[in-house]
Design an enzyme around this catalytic site. Sequence first.
Site, PDB file in Angstrom:
ATOM      1  N   ASN A   9       0.868  -1.184   0.000  1.00 30.67           N
ATOM      2  CA  ASN A   9       0.000   0.000   0.000  1.00 30.67           C
ATOM      3  C   ASN A   9       0.904   1.234   0.000  1.00 30.67           C
ATOM      4  O   ASN A   9       1.508   1.560   1.015  1.00 30.67           O
ATOM      5  CB  ASN A   9      -0.895  -0.045   1.249  1.00 30.67           C
ATOM      6  CG  ASN A   9      -1.740   1.199   1.413  1.00 30.67           C
ATOM      7  OD1 ASN A   9      -1.812   2.039   0.514  1.00 30.67           O
ATOM      8  ND2 ASN A   9      -2.380   1.329   2.566  1.00 30.67           N
ATOM      9  N   TRP A  10       0.977   1.877  -1.153  1.00 28.91           N
ATOM     10  CA  TRP A  10       1.876   3.040  -1.268  1.00 28.91           C
ATOM     11  C   TRP A  10       1.280   4.307  -0.643  1.00 28.91           C
ATOM     12  O   TRP A  10       1.957   5.321  -0.556  1.00 28.91           O
ATOM     13  CB  TRP A  10       2.211   3.305  -2.744  1.00 28.91           C
ATOM     14  CG  TRP A  10       3.125   2.286  -3.353  1.00 28.91           C
ATOM     15  CD1 TRP A  10       3.692   1.207  -2.736  1.00 28.91           C
ATOM     16  CD2 TRP A  10       3.602   2.256  -4.713  1.00 28.91           C
ATOM     17  NE1 TRP A  10       4.487   0.515  -3.625  1.00 28.91           N
ATOM     18  CE2 TRP A  10       4.444   1.138  -4.844  1.00 28.91           C
ATOM     19  CE3 TRP A  10       3.392   3.069  -5.830  1.00 28.91           C
ATOM     20  CZ2 TRP A  10       5.083   0.811  -6.038  1.00 28.91           C
ATOM     21  CZ3 TRP A  10       4.011   2.745  -7.034  1.00 28.91           C
ATOM     22  CH2 TRP A  10       4.855   1.627  -7.127  1.00 28.91           C
ATOM     23  N   LYS A  11       0.018   4.252  -0.267  1.00 26.29           N
ATOM     24  CA  LYS A  11      -0.666   5.413   0.349  1.00 26.29           C
ATOM     25  C   LYS A  11      -0.505   6.660  -0.534  1.00 26.29           C
ATOM     26  O   LYS A  11      -0.387   6.529  -1.747  1.00 26.29           O
ATOM     27  CB  LYS A  11      -0.154   5.625   1.776  1.00 26.29           C
ATOM     28  CG  LYS A  11      -0.231   4.330   2.600  1.00 26.29           C
ATOM     29  CD  LYS A  11      -0.050   4.516   4.077  1.00 26.29           C
ATOM     30  CE  LYS A  11      -0.178   3.166   4.763  1.00 26.29           C
ATOM     31  NZ  LYS A  11      -0.122   3.254   6.208  1.00 26.29           N
ATOM     32  N   GLU A  96      -6.839   4.261   7.814  1.00 24.48           N
ATOM     33  CA  GLU A  96      -6.748   5.706   7.551  1.00 24.48           C
ATOM     34  C   GLU A  96      -8.051   6.236   6.957  1.00 24.48           C
ATOM     35  O   GLU A  96      -8.434   7.381   7.188  1.00 24.48           O
ATOM     36  CB  GLU A  96      -5.535   5.994   6.656  1.00 24.48           C
ATOM     37  CG  GLU A  96      -4.248   5.881   7.459  1.00 24.48           C
ATOM     38  CD  GLU A  96      -3.068   5.314   6.714  1.00 24.48           C
ATOM     39  OE1 GLU A  96      -3.034   5.373   5.480  1.00 24.48           O
ATOM     40  OE2 GLU A  96      -2.165   4.767   7.386  1.00 24.48           O
ATOM     41  N   SER A 212       3.369  -2.241  10.332  1.00 22.30           N
ATOM     42  CA  SER A 212       4.822  -2.224  10.549  1.00 22.30           C
ATOM     43  C   SER A 212       5.503  -3.525  10.124  1.00 22.30           C
ATOM     44  O   SER A 212       6.436  -3.990  10.794  1.00 22.30           O
ATOM     45  CB  SER A 212       5.154  -1.884  12.006  1.00 22.30           C
ATOM     46  OG  SER A 212       4.669  -0.587  12.326  1.00 22.30           O
ATOM     47  N   GLY A 233       2.822  -1.293   4.295  1.00 23.78           N
ATOM     48  CA  GLY A 233       2.802   0.128   3.984  1.00 23.78           C
ATOM     49  C   GLY A 233       4.209   0.622   3.698  1.00 23.78           C
ATOM     50  O   GLY A 233       4.745   0.446   2.602  1.00 23.78           O
ATOM     51  N   GLY A 234       4.837   1.230   4.713  1.00 26.79           N
ATOM     52  CA  GLY A 234       6.148   1.867   4.568  1.00 26.79           C
ATOM     53  C   GLY A 234       7.172   1.036   3.802  1.00 26.79           C
ATOM     54  O   GLY A 234       7.825   1.548   2.874  1.00 26.79           O
TER      55      GLY A 234
HETATM   56  P1  PGA Z   1       2.790   0.177   7.646  1.00 23.04           P
HETATM   57  O1  PGA Z   1       1.325   0.353   7.014  1.00 23.04           O
HETATM   58  O2  PGA Z   1       3.348  -1.092   7.077  1.00 23.04           O
HETATM   59  O3  PGA Z   1       3.543   1.376   7.236  1.00 23.04           O
HETATM   60  O4  PGA Z   1       2.596   0.073   9.130  1.00 23.04           O
HETATM   61  C1  PGA Z   1       0.454  -0.729   6.883  1.00 23.04           C
HETATM   62  C2  PGA Z   1      -0.845  -0.292   6.258  1.00 23.04           C
HETATM   63  O5  PGA Z   1      -1.257   0.847   6.470  1.00 23.04           O
HETATM   64  O6  PGA Z   1      -1.494  -1.061   5.532  1.00 23.04           O
END
Ligand code: PGA
Length: 255
Positions: A9-11, A96, A212, A233-234
């Site tokens: 998920n690149w957000k 989010e 994370s 995510g990150g």
């Molecule tokens: P993160 O995000 O790996 O940066 O904690 C996970 C997500 O929002 O799906």
Amino acid sequence: MRKKLIAGNWKMNLNTHQASVLIHRLEENLETHKDVEVVICPSVMSVQPLNLQINKRKMKLGAQDAFYEDEGAYTGQVSAAMLHGVVEYCLVGHSERRHVFGETDDVISKKLAAVVRNRIKPILCVGETSTDRADGETKQVLHDQVIADLRNLTAKEIQELAIAYEPVWAIGTGDYAKPDQVKEATDFIRHNVRELYGPKAEQDLRVLYGGSVKPDNAKSYMDIEGVDGLLVGGASLNYKQFAQIVNSAHESTGN
Ligand code: PGA
């Protein structure tokens, strides 16, 4: 045997050019494993150009969100109908969306129905906040989200569903959940789906963990029985880390 699923998920990161460069790097660095499906969810700006660029044998595309009506006077929204044919997957109810944009389970259930109606595979995200956990409410919250979010769908319609367990306190914080916490929550999600739709639906359901996830903890989650994948995510913005996570999934014994 359920196919493992690693979704990035690149957000709200990377412009169209940067997204194209990262996909190029991923194509160079990702190893293809028959047992692991890889999905990238870039910004909606990039899905169309990446759909032309991407090698679909290596990666599939997903959207991060989709609106529940197919068309109409909804300024700023992108519908699942518009994403049909461009993406194969769509995240629904990411924390989010729930917490920054105030999406309720009512909205999320409609979005989930729209995604299914438009023949896109949904990845529904559920998870408790740190307060919920401290109050001993984790199972109640997960139960309420699963029941409310799936209420518009039949057993047939959830055939392609994946559910990501993402504790809100673990997202983007580095404060990742312990494997036994993940095991308990993901078993409970499976239990709820079995109660709603029966054992076959539960057997076919892919359950992911997110929060994370990094190369050094990915395998510990993938080794959990009943965990079929990860929502990253990150670390999905770093092609080396993401490639390592995909390899860890392949090496895992979990599902
Ligand atoms: P993160 O995000 O790996 O940066 O904690 C996970 C997500 O929002 O799906």
